[in-house]
Design a protein around this motif. Structure first.
Motif, PDB file in Angstrom:
ATOM      1  N   PRO A 139       0.825  -1.216   0.000  1.00 31.37           N
ATOM      2  CA  PRO A 139       0.000   0.000   0.000  1.00 31.37           C
ATOM      3  C   PRO A 139       0.862   1.271   0.000  1.00 31.37           C
ATOM      4  N   GLY A 140       0.561   2.159  -0.930  1.00 32.30           N
ATOM      5  CA  GLY A 140       1.265   3.433  -1.034  1.00 32.30           C
ATOM      6  C   GLY A 140       2.532   3.414  -1.864  1.00 32.30           C
ATOM      7  N   SER A 141       3.035   2.234  -2.234  1.00 34.89           N
ATOM      8  CA  SER A 141       4.321   2.176  -2.939  1.00 34.89           C
ATOM      9  C   SER A 141       4.235   2.738  -4.357  1.00 34.89           C
ATOM     10  N   ILE A 142       3.183   2.423  -5.067  1.00 31.15           N
ATOM     11  CA  ILE A 142       3.059   2.895  -6.448  1.00 31.15           C
ATOM     12  C   ILE A 142       2.892   4.416  -6.466  1.00 31.15           C
ATOM     13  N   GLU A 143       2.107   4.922  -5.546  1.00 29.77           N
ATOM     14  CA  GLU A 143       1.929   6.369  -5.447  1.00 29.77           C
ATOM     15  C   GLU A 143       3.249   7.045  -5.080  1.00 29.77           C
ATOM     16  N   ALA A 144       4.050   6.402  -4.237  1.00 33.26           N
ATOM     17  CA  ALA A 144       5.366   6.951  -3.865  1.00 33.26           C
ATOM     18  C   ALA A 144       6.275   7.030  -5.091  1.00 33.26           C
ATOM     19  N   ILE A 145       6.277   5.985  -5.904  1.00 29.62           N
ATOM     20  CA  ILE A 145       7.083   5.989  -7.135  1.00 29.62           C
ATOM     21  C   ILE A 145       6.635   7.141  -8.030  1.00 29.62           C
ATOM     22  N   ALA A 146       5.331   7.335  -8.158  1.00 32.74           N
ATOM     23  CA  ALA A 146       4.806   8.417  -8.991  1.00 32.74           C
ATOM     24  C   ALA A 146       5.252   9.781  -8.466  1.00 32.74           C
ATOM     25  N   ARG A 147       5.171   9.972  -7.161  1.00 35.48           N
ATOM     26  CA  ARG A 147       5.593  11.241  -6.566  1.00 35.48           C
ATOM     27  C   ARG A 147       7.074  11.505  -6.828  1.00 35.48           C
ATOM     28  N   LYS A 153       3.301  -5.519 -15.436  1.00 39.89           N
ATOM     29  CA  LYS A 153       2.209  -5.146 -14.528  1.00 39.89           C
ATOM     30  C   LYS A 153       2.670  -4.049 -13.576  1.00 39.89           C
ATOM     31  N   MET A 154       3.885  -4.185 -13.037  1.00 36.25           N
ATOM     32  CA  MET A 154       4.428  -3.189 -12.118  1.00 36.25           C
ATOM     33  C   MET A 154       4.615  -1.847 -12.834  1.00 36.25           C
ATOM     34  N   GLN A 155       5.152  -1.884 -14.045  1.00 35.78           N
ATOM     35  CA  GLN A 155       5.368  -0.656 -14.804  1.00 35.78           C
ATOM     36  C   GLN A 155       4.047   0.020 -15.169  1.00 35.78           C
ATOM     37  N   ALA A 168       0.071   4.275 -14.540  1.00 35.84           N
ATOM     38  CA  ALA A 168      -1.316   4.667 -14.267  1.00 35.84           C
ATOM     39  C   ALA A 168      -1.399   5.683 -13.132  1.00 35.84           C
ATOM     40  N   ALA A 169      -0.422   5.651 -12.224  1.00 34.89           N
ATOM     41  CA  ALA A 169      -0.386   6.592 -11.101  1.00 34.89           C
ATOM     42  C   ALA A 169       0.391   7.865 -11.443  1.00 34.89           C
TER      43      ALA A 169
END
Length: 184
Positions: A30-38, A71-73, A78-79
């Motif tokens: 939780p929160g990791s993909i959004e962190a990468i986007a930030r 999938k990870m990319q 998407a974020a």
């Protein structure tokens, strides 16, 4: 150039004792993909350095690993984020290769790809001592997250390398990094 190196299992996605063997088993922390986007939006080039001994053990093949990484990319994209490169070691521990963490081969490959003599000060985020040991050999700034194996590492009897910063998860690391003064 603002480079950042992340371990995969336990940092970006939930770790599994039986390995992530399919795209369906890949579940983000939780929160990791959004962190990468930030981090990406703030100008960081986000790289992944990951041991994937499931390949060497015959638990999945390269096309399956590619599907997991796709999938990870796509999740990062998407974020609003991006993973600039994924470096992986396909070997089992019995192969005694130079790219399997705690050896520094993946980090040497990253330095070579970006034309750097070393990775002095480049933040490296992992959830295990071996992640930190590999990164330390090229001068990375060391960060441990408590997700994945992180809590177990902190409770263990082996000390973390000097200077290691500990964060609750990748989102907390991103908060910390983005809160640092420019040039520090």
């Amino acid at each position: 150039m603002k480079l950042l190196i992340l371990d995969r299992d336990g940092v970006i996605n939930e770790d599994r004792d039986d390995y992530v063997k399919s795209p369906e088993e890949w579940v983000p922390v939780p929160g990791s993909i959004e962190a990468i986007a930030r981090l990406h939006r703030e100008g960081w080039r986000v790289l992944v350095a990951t041991n994937q001994s499931g390949l060497g053990r015959g638990l999945f093949d390269t096309s399956t690993l590619n599907a997991i990484h796709l999938k990870m990319q796509k999740a990062a994209s998407a974020a609003g984020g991006r993973l600039d490169a994924i470096f992986f070691c396909p070997h089992s521990p019995d192969d005694h290769c130079e790219c399997r963490k705690p050896r520094p081969g993946l980090f040497r490959d990253i330095a070579a790809r970006f034309g750097l003599a070393d990775l002095h000060g480049v933040p490296a985020v992992g959830d295990s001592l071996r992640d930190l040991q590999a990164a330390q050999q090229l001068g990375c700034a060391l960060h441990l997250v408590r997700t994945g194996k992180g809590e177990r590492e902190l409770a263990g009897d082996k000390p973390l390398p000097e200077g290691t910063r500990v964060h609750a998860d990748l989102a907390a690391f991103a908060d910390w990094l983005l809160g640092q003064p420019a040039g520090s």
